[in-house]
Design a protein around this motif. Structure first.
Motif, PDB file in Angstrom:
ATOM      1  N   ALA A 167       4.560  13.601  31.810  1.00  0.00           N
ATOM      2  CA  ALA A 167       5.203  13.830  33.156  1.00  0.00           C
ATOM      3  C   ALA A 167       6.741  13.231  33.222  1.00  0.00           C
ATOM      4  CB  ALA A 167       4.170  12.628  34.082  1.00  0.00           C
ATOM      5  N   ARG A 168       6.866  12.704  32.046  1.00  0.00           N
ATOM      6  CA  ARG A 168       8.215  11.941  31.923  1.00  0.00           C
ATOM      7  C   ARG A 168       9.352  13.245  31.998  1.00  0.00           C
ATOM      8  NH1 ARG A 168      10.714   9.762  26.786  1.00  0.00           N
ATOM      9  NH2 ARG A 168      12.782   9.352  27.296  1.00  0.00           N
ATOM     10  N   LYS A 195      -1.909   8.337  38.700  1.00  0.00           N
ATOM     11  CA  LYS A 195      -1.269   9.426  39.257  1.00  0.00           C
ATOM     12  C   LYS A 195      -0.320  10.462  38.337  1.00  0.00           C
ATOM     13  CE  LYS A 195      -1.733   7.982  44.137  1.00  0.00           C
ATOM     14  NZ  LYS A 195      -1.009   7.814  45.423  1.00  0.00           N
ATOM     15  N   THR A 196       0.611   9.875  37.664  1.00  0.00           N
ATOM     16  CA  THR A 196       1.536  10.328  36.967  1.00  0.00           C
ATOM     17  C   THR A 196       0.873  10.825  35.642  1.00  0.00           C
ATOM     18  OG1 THR A 196       2.453   8.329  36.129  1.00  0.00           O
ATOM     19  CG2 THR A 196       3.524   9.534  37.738  1.00  0.00           C
ATOM     20  N   GLN A 244      10.470   7.083  35.498  1.00  0.00           N
ATOM     21  CA  GLN A 244       9.574   6.615  36.382  1.00  0.00           C
ATOM     22  C   GLN A 244       8.356   7.180  36.515  1.00  0.00           C
ATOM     23  OE1 GLN A 244      11.511   8.396  39.924  1.00  0.00           O
ATOM     24  NE2 GLN A 244      12.879   6.990  40.415  1.00  0.00           N
ATOM     25  N   ALA A 245       8.005   8.157  35.510  1.00  0.00           N
ATOM     26  CA  ALA A 245       6.620   8.489  35.065  1.00  0.00           C
ATOM     27  C   ALA A 245       5.579   7.490  34.703  1.00  0.00           C
ATOM     28  CB  ALA A 245       6.544   9.507  34.189  1.00  0.00           C
ATOM     29  N   GLN A 261       1.335  10.220  30.784  1.00  0.00           N
ATOM     30  CA  GLN A 261       2.732   9.746  31.748  1.00  0.00           C
ATOM     31  C   GLN A 261       4.084  10.184  30.832  1.00  0.00           C
ATOM     32  OE1 GLN A 261       2.072   5.534  31.966  1.00  0.00           O
ATOM     33  NE2 GLN A 261       1.398   5.739  33.909  1.00  0.00           N
ATOM     34  N   LEU A 319       9.892  13.878  35.687  1.00  0.00           N
ATOM     35  CA  LEU A 319       9.841  12.755  36.712  1.00  0.00           C
ATOM     36  C   LEU A 319      10.900  11.870  36.044  1.00  0.00           C
ATOM     37  CD1 LEU A 319       6.335  11.993  37.781  1.00  0.00           C
ATOM     38  CD2 LEU A 319       8.049  13.225  38.837  1.00  0.00           C
ATOM     39  N   LEU A 330      -0.668  13.860  36.388  1.00  0.00           N
ATOM     40  CA  LEU A 330       0.312  14.943  36.516  1.00  0.00           C
ATOM     41  C   LEU A 330       0.706  15.329  35.129  1.00  0.00           C
ATOM     42  CD1 LEU A 330       2.130  16.415  38.294  1.00  0.00           C
ATOM     43  CD2 LEU A 330       3.721  14.686  38.116  1.00  0.00           C
ATOM     44  N   GLY A 331       0.834  14.573  34.040  1.00  0.00           N
ATOM     45  CA  GLY A 331       1.270  14.792  33.046  1.00  0.00           C
ATOM     46  C   GLY A 331       0.209  15.562  32.208  1.00  0.00           C
ATOM     47  N   GLY A 363       4.071   5.080  37.530  1.00  0.00           N
ATOM     48  CA  GLY A 363       3.151   5.884  38.802  1.00  0.00           C
ATOM     49  C   GLY A 363       1.674   5.691  38.317  1.00  0.00           C
TER      50      GLY A 363
END
Length: 156
Positions: free
Chosen positions: A45-46, A59-60, A52-53, A42, A49, A63-64, A56
């Protein structure tokens, strides 16, 4: 000798570098900061995002992890493309890989993290020694070197 292949050089170099780096991050920062791998993913992903990462969930984190390997593949692609022009990057992969890894570190911590949603104001060399040295070493030996060796192996 391996069959020449740009895609192989980039994929193998990038995936090995990404695997070494994310493993290092999970072990080093997991122990140092008492956080799970999901939290570390995460934190990648930060960069896109912002904070807010961390809200999540998986999901985040996914994404990360995707962003992490995308960045590693981009680093491998850049090395491969540079090696087409600077042929010594193929003939001297160890020194070039180590130096390239240091350049990747300076680029990531000096530019990318500053312009990302993280907005880091810490200069790449201003981290505490206990963080700076291992971070620099993983970039040199775990990112730059595998990328350079894969490029050499799968280049003409």
């Amino acid at each position: 000798m391996a069959k020449p292949s740009a895609a192989r050089a980039i994929l193998i170099g990038g995936l090995i570098a990404g695997a070494f780096d994310i493993t290092y991050a999970c072990v080093f920062f997991g122990i140092r900061n008492h956080v799970s791998p999901i939290r570390i993913f995460q934190s990648v992903a930060r960069g896109a995002l912002g904070n807010q990462a961390f809200q999540g969930g998986l999901k985040t984190a996914a994404l990360g992890l995707f962003f992490h390997f995308l960045i590693a593949l981009i680093a491998a692609n850049v090395y491969f493309l540079l090696s087409r022009v600077l042929r010594f990057m193929i003939t001297h992969p160890i020194i070039c890989g180590v130096l390239y890894g240091a350049c990747v570190y300076l680029f990531m911590y000096g530019i990318v993290m500053r312009v990302s949603a993280i907005h880091s104001t810490i200069l790449p060399w201003n981290y505490p020694w206990a963080v700076l040295i291992p971070n620099l070493l993983i970039h040199m030996l775990g990112i730059g070197l595998p990328i350079a060796l894969a490029t050499r192996r799968y280049s003409k």
